[in-house]
Motif scaffolding. Structure first.
Motif, PDB file in Angstrom:
ATOM      1  N   GLN A  98      -3.315   8.074  -6.536  1.00 24.28           N
ATOM      2  CA  GLN A  98      -2.421   7.851  -5.399  1.00 24.28           C
ATOM      3  C   GLN A  98      -2.317   6.368  -5.057  1.00 24.28           C
ATOM      4  O   GLN A  98      -1.261   5.885  -4.645  1.00 24.28           O
ATOM      5  CB  GLN A  98      -2.943   8.644  -4.188  1.00 24.28           C
ATOM      6  CG  GLN A  98      -1.951   8.827  -3.060  1.00 24.28           C
ATOM      7  CD  GLN A  98      -1.999   7.697  -2.048  1.00 24.28           C
ATOM      8  OE1 GLN A  98      -2.990   6.968  -1.985  1.00 24.28           O
ATOM      9  NE2 GLN A  98      -0.943   7.556  -1.265  1.00 24.28           N
ATOM     10  N   ARG A  99      -3.396   5.639  -5.277  1.00 22.49           N
ATOM     11  CA  ARG A  99      -3.404   4.205  -4.967  1.00 22.49           C
ATOM     12  C   ARG A  99      -2.734   3.385  -6.059  1.00 22.49           C
ATOM     13  O   ARG A  99      -2.087   2.367  -5.772  1.00 22.49           O
ATOM     14  CB  ARG A  99      -4.851   3.739  -4.794  1.00 22.49           C
ATOM     15  CG  ARG A  99      -4.997   2.298  -4.323  1.00 22.49           C
ATOM     16  CD  ARG A  99      -4.859   2.200  -2.828  1.00 22.49           C
ATOM     17  NE  ARG A  99      -4.783   0.818  -2.369  1.00 22.49           N
ATOM     18  CZ  ARG A  99      -4.882   0.460  -1.093  1.00 22.49           C
ATOM     19  NH1 ARG A  99      -5.070   1.375  -0.166  1.00 22.49           N
ATOM     20  NH2 ARG A  99      -4.780  -0.805  -0.737  1.00 22.49           N
ATOM     21  N   TRP A 100      -2.878   3.805  -7.301  1.00 26.18           N
ATOM     22  CA  TRP A 100      -2.393   2.997  -8.409  1.00 26.18           C
ATOM     23  C   TRP A 100      -1.036   3.424  -8.959  1.00 26.18           C
ATOM     24  O   TRP A 100      -0.364   2.630  -9.612  1.00 26.18           O
ATOM     25  CB  TRP A 100      -3.415   3.026  -9.551  1.00 26.18           C
ATOM     26  CG  TRP A 100      -4.557   2.071  -9.362  1.00 26.18           C
ATOM     27  CD1 TRP A 100      -4.943   1.473  -8.198  1.00 26.18           C
ATOM     28  CD2 TRP A 100      -5.460   1.607 -10.367  1.00 26.18           C
ATOM     29  NE1 TRP A 100      -6.038   0.673  -8.400  1.00 26.18           N
ATOM     30  CE2 TRP A 100      -6.380   0.730  -9.732  1.00 26.18           C
ATOM     31  CE3 TRP A 100      -5.599   1.848 -11.726  1.00 26.18           C
ATOM     32  CZ2 TRP A 100      -7.409   0.097 -10.427  1.00 26.18           C
ATOM     33  CZ3 TRP A 100      -6.627   1.218 -12.422  1.00 26.18           C
ATOM     34  CH2 TRP A 100      -7.520   0.354 -11.775  1.00 26.18           C
ATOM     35  N   ASP A 143      -7.012  -6.238  -1.364  1.00 26.56           N
ATOM     36  CA  ASP A 143      -5.745  -6.310  -0.637  1.00 26.56           C
ATOM     37  C   ASP A 143      -5.940  -6.728   0.816  1.00 26.56           C
ATOM     38  O   ASP A 143      -5.101  -7.424   1.391  1.00 26.56           O
ATOM     39  CB  ASP A 143      -5.038  -4.950  -0.670  1.00 26.56           C
ATOM     40  CG  ASP A 143      -4.455  -4.637  -2.036  1.00 26.56           C
ATOM     41  OD1 ASP A 143      -4.325  -5.564  -2.850  1.00 26.56           O
ATOM     42  OD2 ASP A 143      -4.137  -3.457  -2.290  1.00 26.56           O
ATOM     43  N   ASP A 180     -13.781  -2.327   4.397  1.00 25.65           N
ATOM     44  CA  ASP A 180     -13.621  -2.028   2.979  1.00 25.65           C
ATOM     45  C   ASP A 180     -14.768  -2.608   2.161  1.00 25.65           C
ATOM     46  O   ASP A 180     -15.180  -2.018   1.154  1.00 25.65           O
ATOM     47  CB  ASP A 180     -12.285  -2.578   2.479  1.00 25.65           C
ATOM     48  CG  ASP A 180     -11.100  -1.872   3.116  1.00 25.65           C
ATOM     49  OD1 ASP A 180     -11.237  -0.681   3.441  1.00 25.65           O
ATOM     50  OD2 ASP A 180     -10.049  -2.517   3.307  1.00 25.65           O
ATOM     51  N   THR A 208      -9.852  -2.218  -4.971  1.00 23.35           N
ATOM     52  CA  THR A 208      -8.424  -2.486  -4.779  1.00 23.35           C
ATOM     53  C   THR A 208      -8.102  -2.682  -3.306  1.00 23.35           C
ATOM     54  O   THR A 208      -7.399  -3.625  -2.913  1.00 23.35           O
ATOM     55  CB  THR A 208      -7.589  -1.326  -5.349  1.00 23.35           C
ATOM     56  OG1 THR A 208      -7.889  -1.158  -6.735  1.00 23.35           O
ATOM     57  CG2 THR A 208      -6.106  -1.587  -5.188  1.00 23.35           C
ATOM     58  N   ARG A 209      -8.629  -1.792  -2.488  1.00 26.57           N
ATOM     59  CA  ARG A 209      -8.341  -1.857  -1.056  1.00 26.57           C
ATOM     60  C   ARG A 209      -8.926  -3.119  -0.432  1.00 26.57           C
ATOM     61  O   ARG A 209      -8.281  -3.782   0.392  1.00 26.57           O
ATOM     62  CB  ARG A 209      -8.911  -0.603  -0.381  1.00 26.57           C
ATOM     63  CG  ARG A 209      -8.397  -0.350   1.021  1.00 26.57           C
ATOM     64  CD  ARG A 209      -8.822   1.022   1.491  1.00 26.57           C
ATOM     65  NE  ARG A 209     -10.278   1.133   1.607  1.00 26.57           N
ATOM     66  CZ  ARG A 209     -10.907   2.260   1.913  1.00 26.57           C
ATOM     67  NH1 ARG A 209     -10.207   3.372   2.105  1.00 26.57           N
ATOM     68  NH2 ARG A 209     -12.219   2.294   2.012  1.00 26.57           N
ATOM     69  N   THR A 253       0.830  -1.195   0.000  1.00 33.09           N
ATOM     70  CA  THR A 253       0.000   0.000   0.000  1.00 33.09           C
ATOM     71  C   THR A 253       0.867   1.248   0.000  1.00 33.09           C
ATOM     72  O   THR A 253       1.790   1.358   0.812  1.00 33.09           O
ATOM     73  CB  THR A 253      -0.914   0.019   1.245  1.00 33.09           C
ATOM     74  OG1 THR A 253      -1.696  -1.176   1.255  1.00 33.09           O
ATOM     75  CG2 THR A 253      -1.825   1.229   1.221  1.00 33.09           C
ATOM     76  N   GLU A 311       0.555   7.637   2.386  1.00 35.30           N
ATOM     77  CA  GLU A 311      -0.079   8.935   2.187  1.00 35.30           C
ATOM     78  C   GLU A 311       0.813  10.011   2.799  1.00 35.30           C
ATOM     79  O   GLU A 311       1.019  10.045   4.009  1.00 35.30           O
ATOM     80  CB  GLU A 311      -1.461   8.954   2.847  1.00 35.30           C
ATOM     81  CG  GLU A 311      -2.439   7.950   2.267  1.00 35.30           C
ATOM     82  CD  GLU A 311      -3.740   7.909   3.045  1.00 35.30           C
ATOM     83  OE1 GLU A 311      -3.739   8.360   4.210  1.00 35.30           O
ATOM     84  OE2 GLU A 311      -4.745   7.434   2.505  1.00 35.30           O
ATOM     85  N   VAL A 321     -10.928   2.263  -6.304  1.00 40.41           N
ATOM     86  CA  VAL A 321     -10.127   2.377  -5.078  1.00 40.41           C
ATOM     87  C   VAL A 321     -10.612   1.380  -4.033  1.00 40.41           C
ATOM     88  O   VAL A 321      -9.820   0.648  -3.418  1.00 40.41           O
ATOM     89  CB  VAL A 321     -10.198   3.813  -4.521  1.00 40.41           C
ATOM     90  CG1 VAL A 321      -9.557   3.882  -3.132  1.00 40.41           C
ATOM     91  CG2 VAL A 321      -9.494   4.789  -5.451  1.00 40.41           C
ATOM     92  N   ARG A 343      -7.397  10.050  -5.358  1.00 43.87           N
ATOM     93  CA  ARG A 343      -7.279   8.839  -4.554  1.00 43.87           C
ATOM     94  C   ARG A 343      -6.949   7.623  -5.415  1.00 43.87           C
ATOM     95  O   ARG A 343      -6.159   6.764  -5.012  1.00 43.87           O
ATOM     96  CB  ARG A 343      -8.573   8.595  -3.772  1.00 43.87           C
ATOM     97  CG  ARG A 343      -8.785   9.584  -2.637  1.00 43.87           C
ATOM     98  CD  ARG A 343      -9.837   9.086  -1.686  1.00 43.87           C
ATOM     99  NE  ARG A 343      -9.437   7.843  -1.047  1.00 43.87           N
ATOM    100  CZ  ARG A 343     -10.253   7.079  -0.323  1.00 43.87           C
ATOM    101  NH1 ARG A 343     -11.527   7.439  -0.170  1.00 43.87           N
ATOM    102  NH2 ARG A 343      -9.813   5.969   0.233  1.00 43.87           N
TER     103      ARG A 343
END
Length: 692
Positions: A281-283, A341, A347, A337-338, A169, A172, A334, A278
């Motif tokens: 930032q995640r990918w 994971d 989530d 994906t979260r 991950t 941030e 997002v 977001r």
């Protein structure tokens, strides 16, 4: 007695706290700032999901929208306080100064280059040929399918070779979040000054105005009749966003159009930009801020066409479908994906909430959500996680499907006229949404090279699944089969919406060249050059959001998204003291604007396109079309006897025409029209009352 380790003595002998507590407070503050985009977007998702559920439940107990809004507002305050306190109490996550690329390198770094190079070559061929005219569509279709299959196999192999990469991950960082917040805030401010006159606003904003003035939700037609005719079959009362705007105006005593464009729209614009951030930032494997900037530039510079993704951003965010494609789609990626994971209940709850949000925004969600979860599910199935794919599918689709089933059972099926009104084949769909020329090539590269642009692990799997699903849909004959089987020909051109294209376009500037991997400065320069080239291409080949060719006007102050002259004329008609009862007949542009101004002045024809739901050849439709042609001053109009009969059947009380409409003014005596008001130029209008 306090622990002695937490105390120190200064020169004056006064005991003070050590720096540990201050560092903890600073760490918590930094963590709060870094997580603020997630806090705002997640909070908004749960808040609007709650509103949608309350709105749907209100039908069972017959609550007025204003009461539902007050209940929702109290719940939101409590929910917001809980989230802030929980975030503040959370221990700060230690951040590393290392570049994320060392931890979350590109997926291509672990792939077999013997297969990677042919796959990328096929992707490039598909992108180039898809963006050019004069080439058989089978060429990009087959090349894209080959590239997608190669990406699927490569990402699967890389995942299985490196188990556990899905849990990687990104950190941030506060400064990145601050940049995203500032950029999103500027987007929100810009939304106040950009105005695009969209014909569909007569329904969306007009519905909010109706609700604000009457405190009821219209379940039947409110544009042509006083809830006498059946509702538009393409607009079932599932969406809750218009009701929220109307209830907001009702409770706080402001006009519903102002509530929509001055209150909700800036908030929606900020949330849409943060949702894009977001996902990036995640990918993003590296340089997420640069990728976010390029993605925003793509949306800003690539508008013009009515189907361009930039057109559905700021100019049309107040419409549910605009917010859906701009915010819900990236956030759903997002959350998926979260959850894949972590597989945590929290989530999974976010996935359920975002599906409810999608339902409350637009009926289009029922078509796009299966594509998103199908593409993500394909990635899950590739690595043997079929149970996760099933759970995700149920979480995403349960509420939307249930709401549609209940609505269709209650209101009946969509009419075949609406469902088959328009259709675009695979080539037309690509060039309508992903565009042509240089822009079409860039979008194609983002689509088919996406699995090699994103972080390794879950993002790569999902990007490969999205590329495969989109490639299959672009094969000639597939959309035709879907149209025949679903009856959704009119909206199938929207299928590319499930691909997070703006984010993938932004990630093009994160491409890493292996020989430069050990030279950080040179890599940064290459990224900056790529970003500059992309933005330059957008500026040269695209149509900016603020251009007149995008049907947008830029004002010096916040304004309603209406032509200002029409708005003034309609307010003038509304405020006429001696305006007789009955329907208003006026030029079509004024009648299309009036429901946005007020529901008190009923018009003959709010929009001619909606008449297809009532049979264009019926007397209901023909009367309105004949009278609108008379008020518009077209060359050929119906005979006076037919016009008079239509006015009688529709109970027309007021007729207003522009002074330049000589034909209508000359026929006024024969139609029994007596002048009672006039307006000087600009926008000179004469109004008549019917006496016959």
């Amino acid at each position: 007695m306090p622990n002695v380790d937490t105390l120190v003595t200064d020169r004056d002998g006064v005991s003070t706290r050590s720096d540990a507590q201050g560092q903890t407070t600073t760490g918590r503050f930094g963590s709060l700032v870094a997580g603020l985009p997630a806090l705002l977007t997640d909070g908004a998702v749960y808040a609007f999901a709650l509103w949608t559920v309350l709105y749907h439940a209100a039908f069972l107990v017959h609550l007025r929208p204003s009461v539902t809004f007050l209940v929702w507002l109290v719940c939101c305050v409590l929910l917001g306080a809980y989230l802030v306190v929980r975030r503040w109490r959370r221990r700060p996550t230690p951040t590393s100064g290392d570049d994320r690329d060392e931890r979350t390198g590109s997926r291509a770094a672990t792939m077999d280059r013997r297969w990677l190079l042919p796959t990328v070559a096929a992707a490039a061929l598909a992108a180039v040929t898809a963006g050019l005219d004069g080439i058989s569509w089978w060429v990009p279709a087959l090349a894209g399918l080959a590239a997608a299959v190669g990406a699927v196999l490569l990402t699967r192999r890389a995942w299985l070779a490196l188990p556990g990469t899905g849990s990687d991950t990104p950190v941030e960082k506060p400064w990145q979040s601050v940049y995203a917040l500032v950029a999103s805030g500027l987007v929100g401010v810009a939304s106040l000054f950009i105005a695009r006159n969209t014909p569909d606003d007569v329904f969306y904003v007009g519905k909010s105005v109706w609700i604000a003035e009457r405190d009821i939700v219209p379940l039947r037609d409110f544009l042509f009749t006083e809830q006498v005719a059946p509702p538009l079959s393409s607009q079932p009362p599932i969406a809750s966003i218009e009701v929220l705007a109307g209830a907001l105006g009702r409770v706080f005593g402001i006009h519903a159009a102002s509530a929509t464009w001055y209150v909700l729209l800036p908030v929606l614009a900020v949330l849409a930009a943060l949702s894009l951030w977001r996902l990036i930032q995640r990918w993003a494997p590296r340089r997420p801020v640069l990728a976010f900037t390029v993605a925003l530039a793509f949306l800003a510079f690539v508008c013009g066409d009515d189907a361009a993704l930039g057109t559905f951003h700021l100019p049309r965010l107040h419409e549910g479908k605009g917010m859906f494609v701009s915010a819900v789609v990236p956030l759903l990626w997002v959350y998926l994906t979260r959850w894949f994971d972590t597989r945590s209940r929290k989530d999974l709850a976010a996935i359920v909430a975002i599906s409810i949000v999608a339902t409350g925004l637009t009926s289009t969600s029922v078509m796009i959500l299966p594509l998103v979860v199908g593409a993500a599910g394909l990635g899950m199935l590739l690595v043997g996680r079929w149970r996760d794919a099933l759970v995700a599918g149920v979480a995403v689709m349960f509420y939307p499907v249930a709401s549609v089933i209940v609505t269709r059972i209650t209101l009946g099926p969509m009419t075949s006229v609406i469902a088959s009104a328009q259709f675009f084949d695979a080539e037309g769909t690509y060039r309508r949404t992903l565009l042509v020329g240089v822009l079409g090539v860039i979008c194609g590269l983002a689509l088919w090279c996406g699995p090699f642009l994103v972080r390794r692990g879950t993002p790569a799997l999902f990007a490969a699944g999205a590329a495969a699903a989109m490639s299959l849909l672009l094969v000639p004959g597939v959309l035709e089969a879907l149209s025949a089987g679903s009856g959704l020909a009119a909206v199938l051109w929207r299928v590319p919406w499930f691909v997070p294209l703006p984010a993938l376009v932004g990630l093009l500037c994160t491409i890493d060249v292996p020989p430069l991997a050990r030279v950080a400065t040179l890599r940064a320069v290459v990224g900056g050059v790529l970003a500059a080239v992309l933005v330059g291409a957008f500026a040269v080949a695209g149509t900016p959001m603020w251009s007149a060719r995008s049907f947008v006007e830029v004002h010096e102050r916040p304004t309603w998204k209406l032509p200002q002259q029409r708005q003034k004329i309609d307010f003038w008609i509304w405020n006429l003291d001696d305006r007789p009862p009955g329907l208003l007949l006026a030029p079509s542009t004024l009648m299309r604007t009036m429901p946005i101004v007020t529901s008190e002045v009923r018009v003959v024809m709010a929009r001619n396109g909606y008449l297809v739901d009532y049979d264009m050849n019926s007397q209901f439709s023909q009367d309105r079309l004949k009278l609108a042609a008379f008020a518009d001053g077209v060359d050929e109009i119906a005979p006076v006897a037919e016009l008079a009969a239509a006015m009688d059947r529709l109970d027309v009380g007021t007729v207003c025409v522009y002074n330049g409409n000589r034909k209508a003014r000359d026929l006024a005596p024969e139609l029994g029209l007596v002048k009672f008001a006039s307006r000087k130029a600009p926008g000179a209008v004469t109004c008549y009352r019917r006496t016959a």
